[in-house]
Design a protein around this motif. Structure first.
Motif, PDB file in Angstrom:
ATOM      1  N   LEU A 156       0.831  -1.204   0.000  1.00 55.58           N
ATOM      2  CA  LEU A 156       0.000   0.000   0.000  1.00 55.58           C
ATOM      3  C   LEU A 156       0.866   1.254   0.000  1.00 55.58           C
ATOM      4  CD1 LEU A 156      -2.819   1.244   0.152  1.00 55.58           C
ATOM      5  CD2 LEU A 156      -2.614   1.153   2.639  1.00 55.58           C
ATOM      6  N   ALA A 157       1.923   1.274   0.791  1.00 52.45           N
ATOM      7  CA  ALA A 157       2.819   2.427   0.809  1.00 52.45           C
ATOM      8  C   ALA A 157       3.517   2.588  -0.546  1.00 52.45           C
ATOM      9  CB  ALA A 157       3.844   2.268   1.925  1.00 52.45           C
ATOM     10  N   GLY A 158       3.928   1.491  -1.157  1.00 57.77           N
ATOM     11  CA  GLY A 158       4.528   1.563  -2.487  1.00 57.77           C
ATOM     12  C   GLY A 158       3.555   2.090  -3.517  1.00 57.77           C
ATOM     13  N   PHE A 159       2.302   1.681  -3.418  1.00 55.58           N
ATOM     14  CA  PHE A 159       1.262   2.159  -4.329  1.00 55.58           C
ATOM     15  C   PHE A 159       1.061   3.662  -4.175  1.00 55.58           C
ATOM     16  CE2 PHE A 159      -3.292   2.940  -5.199  1.00 55.58           C
ATOM     17  CZ  PHE A 159      -3.334   2.570  -6.522  1.00 55.58           C
ATOM     18  N   VAL A 160       1.027   4.136  -2.944  1.00 54.74           N
ATOM     19  CA  VAL A 160       0.855   5.571  -2.696  1.00 54.74           C
ATOM     20  C   VAL A 160       2.052   6.357  -3.232  1.00 54.74           C
ATOM     21  CG1 VAL A 160       0.703   7.307  -0.864  1.00 54.74           C
ATOM     22  CG2 VAL A 160      -0.707   5.267  -0.755  1.00 54.74           C
ATOM     23  N   ILE A 161       3.258   5.852  -3.001  1.00 52.02           N
ATOM     24  CA  ILE A 161       4.452   6.519  -3.522  1.00 52.02           C
ATOM     25  C   ILE A 161       4.396   6.581  -5.047  1.00 52.02           C
ATOM     26  CG2 ILE A 161       6.945   6.246  -3.807  1.00 52.02           C
ATOM     27  CD1 ILE A 161       6.985   5.216  -0.897  1.00 52.02           C
ATOM     28  N   GLY A 162       3.989   5.492  -5.679  1.00 53.85           N
ATOM     29  CA  GLY A 162       3.861   5.479  -7.136  1.00 53.85           C
ATOM     30  C   GLY A 162       2.839   6.476  -7.643  1.00 53.85           C
ATOM     31  N   LEU A 163       1.714   6.599  -6.944  1.00 53.62           N
ATOM     32  CA  LEU A 163       0.701   7.574  -7.350  1.00 53.62           C
ATOM     33  C   LEU A 163       1.210   9.001  -7.222  1.00 53.62           C
ATOM     34  CD1 LEU A 163      -2.639   6.209  -5.851  1.00 53.62           C
ATOM     35  CD2 LEU A 163      -2.007   6.395  -8.245  1.00 53.62           C
ATOM     36  N   VAL A 197       3.077   7.447 -16.148  1.00 55.49           N
ATOM     37  CA  VAL A 197       2.707   6.107 -15.674  1.00 55.49           C
ATOM     38  C   VAL A 197       3.949   5.259 -15.460  1.00 55.49           C
ATOM     39  CG1 VAL A 197       1.562   3.954 -16.348  1.00 55.49           C
ATOM     40  CG2 VAL A 197       0.396   6.132 -16.664  1.00 55.49           C
ATOM     41  N   LEU A 198       4.881   5.321 -16.390  1.00 59.33           N
ATOM     42  CA  LEU A 198       6.127   4.567 -16.230  1.00 59.33           C
ATOM     43  C   LEU A 198       6.917   5.039 -15.015  1.00 59.33           C
ATOM     44  CD1 LEU A 198       7.369   4.156 -19.896  1.00 59.33           C
ATOM     45  CD2 LEU A 198       6.542   2.386 -18.353  1.00 59.33           C
ATOM     46  N   ALA A 199       6.962   6.340 -14.792  1.00 63.91           N
ATOM     47  CA  ALA A 199       7.666   6.867 -13.621  1.00 63.91           C
ATOM     48  C   ALA A 199       7.005   6.384 -12.336  1.00 63.91           C
ATOM     49  CB  ALA A 199       7.694   8.389 -13.666  1.00 63.91           C
ATOM     50  N   GLY A 200       5.684   6.374 -12.305  1.00 61.48           N
ATOM     51  CA  GLY A 200       4.968   5.896 -11.127  1.00 61.48           C
ATOM     52  C   GLY A 200       5.192   4.422 -10.875  1.00 61.48           C
ATOM     53  N   LEU A 201       5.164   3.625 -11.938  1.00 61.93           N
ATOM     54  CA  LEU A 201       5.388   2.184 -11.780  1.00 61.93           C
ATOM     55  C   LEU A 201       6.808   1.881 -11.317  1.00 61.93           C
ATOM     56  CD1 LEU A 201       3.541   0.756 -14.907  1.00 61.93           C
ATOM     57  CD2 LEU A 201       2.894   0.474 -12.514  1.00 61.93           C
ATOM     58  N   LEU A 202       7.766   2.575 -11.894  1.00 58.06           N
ATOM     59  CA  LEU A 202       9.157   2.343 -11.502  1.00 58.06           C
ATOM     60  C   LEU A 202       9.418   2.773 -10.066  1.00 58.06           C
ATOM     61  CD1 LEU A 202      11.059   3.337 -14.751  1.00 58.06           C
ATOM     62  CD2 LEU A 202      10.861   1.072 -13.738  1.00 58.06           C
ATOM     63  N   SER A 203       8.842   3.885  -9.657  1.00 62.33           N
ATOM     64  CA  SER A 203       9.060   4.329  -8.284  1.00 62.33           C
ATOM     65  C   SER A 203       8.336   3.434  -7.287  1.00 62.33           C
ATOM     66  CB  SER A 203       8.613   5.779  -8.118  1.00 62.33           C
ATOM     67  OG  SER A 203       7.228   5.893  -8.324  1.00 62.33           O
ATOM     68  N   ALA A 204       7.161   2.937  -7.655  1.00 63.66           N
ATOM     69  CA  ALA A 204       6.453   2.018  -6.756  1.00 63.66           C
ATOM     70  C   ALA A 204       7.231   0.719  -6.602  1.00 63.66           C
ATOM     71  CB  ALA A 204       5.044   1.733  -7.291  1.00 63.66           C
ATOM     72  N   GLY A 205       7.707   0.186  -7.718  1.00 63.71           N
ATOM     73  CA  GLY A 205       8.482  -1.048  -7.654  1.00 63.71           C
ATOM     74  C   GLY A 205       9.808  -0.873  -6.952  1.00 63.71           C
ATOM     75  N   GLY A 206      10.441   0.267  -7.150  1.00 64.08           N
ATOM     76  CA  GLY A 206      11.721   0.515  -6.512  1.00 64.08           C
ATOM     77  C   GLY A 206      11.618   0.814  -5.035  1.00 64.08           C
ATOM     78  N   SER A 207      10.468   1.302  -4.599  1.00 67.37           N
ATOM     79  CA  SER A 207      10.319   1.634  -3.183  1.00 67.37           C
ATOM     80  C   SER A 207      10.004   0.419  -2.315  1.00 67.37           C
ATOM     81  CB  SER A 207       9.219   2.681  -3.010  1.00 67.37           C
ATOM     82  OG  SER A 207       7.959   2.135  -3.330  1.00 67.37           O
ATOM     83  N   VAL A 208       9.494  -0.645  -2.907  1.00 67.23           N
ATOM     84  CA  VAL A 208       9.101  -1.818  -2.114  1.00 67.23           C
ATOM     85  C   VAL A 208      10.276  -2.460  -1.378  1.00 67.23           C
ATOM     86  CG1 VAL A 208       8.140  -4.159  -2.272  1.00 67.23           C
ATOM     87  CG2 VAL A 208       6.979  -2.257  -3.381  1.00 67.23           C
ATOM     88  N   PRO A 209      11.427  -2.711  -2.021  1.00 68.02           N
ATOM     89  CA  PRO A 209      12.545  -3.284  -1.251  1.00 68.02           C
ATOM     90  C   PRO A 209      13.033  -2.354  -0.142  1.00 68.02           C
ATOM     91  CG  PRO A 209      12.943  -3.540  -3.586  1.00 68.02           C
ATOM     92  CD  PRO A 209      11.739  -2.667  -3.445  1.00 68.02           C
ATOM     93  N   PHE A 210      13.048  -1.046  -0.409  1.00 66.37           N
ATOM     94  CA  PHE A 210      13.467  -0.097   0.615  1.00 66.37           C
ATOM     95  C   PHE A 210      12.483  -0.094   1.782  1.00 66.37           C
ATOM     96  CE2 PHE A 210      13.046   4.222   2.359  1.00 66.37           C
ATOM     97  CZ  PHE A 210      14.296   4.326   2.951  1.00 66.37           C
ATOM     98  N   LEU A 211      11.184  -0.079   1.479  1.00 67.49           N
ATOM     99  CA  LEU A 211      10.178  -0.092   2.537  1.00 67.49           C
ATOM    100  C   LEU A 211      10.227  -1.392   3.332  1.00 67.49           C
ATOM    101  CD1 LEU A 211       7.186   1.476   0.588  1.00 67.49           C
ATOM    102  CD2 LEU A 211       8.438   2.513   2.481  1.00 67.49           C
TER     103      LEU A 211
END
Length: 59
Positions: free
Chosen positions: A16-23, A40-54
């Motif tokens: 959920l936090a990754g989804f919010v960051i992506g949005l 959209v690509l920037a949002g998807l990449l940031s959501a995917g990239g934030s998950v391991p950090f989170l």
């Protein structure tokens, strides 16, 4: 038969936090003048990239 949840609470919070960051990143990218596809690509990449950090931050 056990009634175990499909995903744990920890996983749900991280996704959920990754989804919010992506949005947020996608929305800000779109508002800066980038075409919708790029936003959209920037949002998807940031959501995917934030998950391991989170995962390490919250875990």
């Amino acid at each position: 038969m056990q009634n175990d949840p499909f995903v744990s609470q920890h996983t749900a919070i991280i996704l959920l936090a990754g989804f919010v960051i992506g949005l947020v990143v996608g929305g800000l990218t779109f508002l800066s003048g980038t075409p919708a596809a790029g936003a959209v690509l920037a949002g998807l990449l940031s959501a995917g990239g934030s998950v391991p950090f989170l995962r390490t931050l919250i875990g």
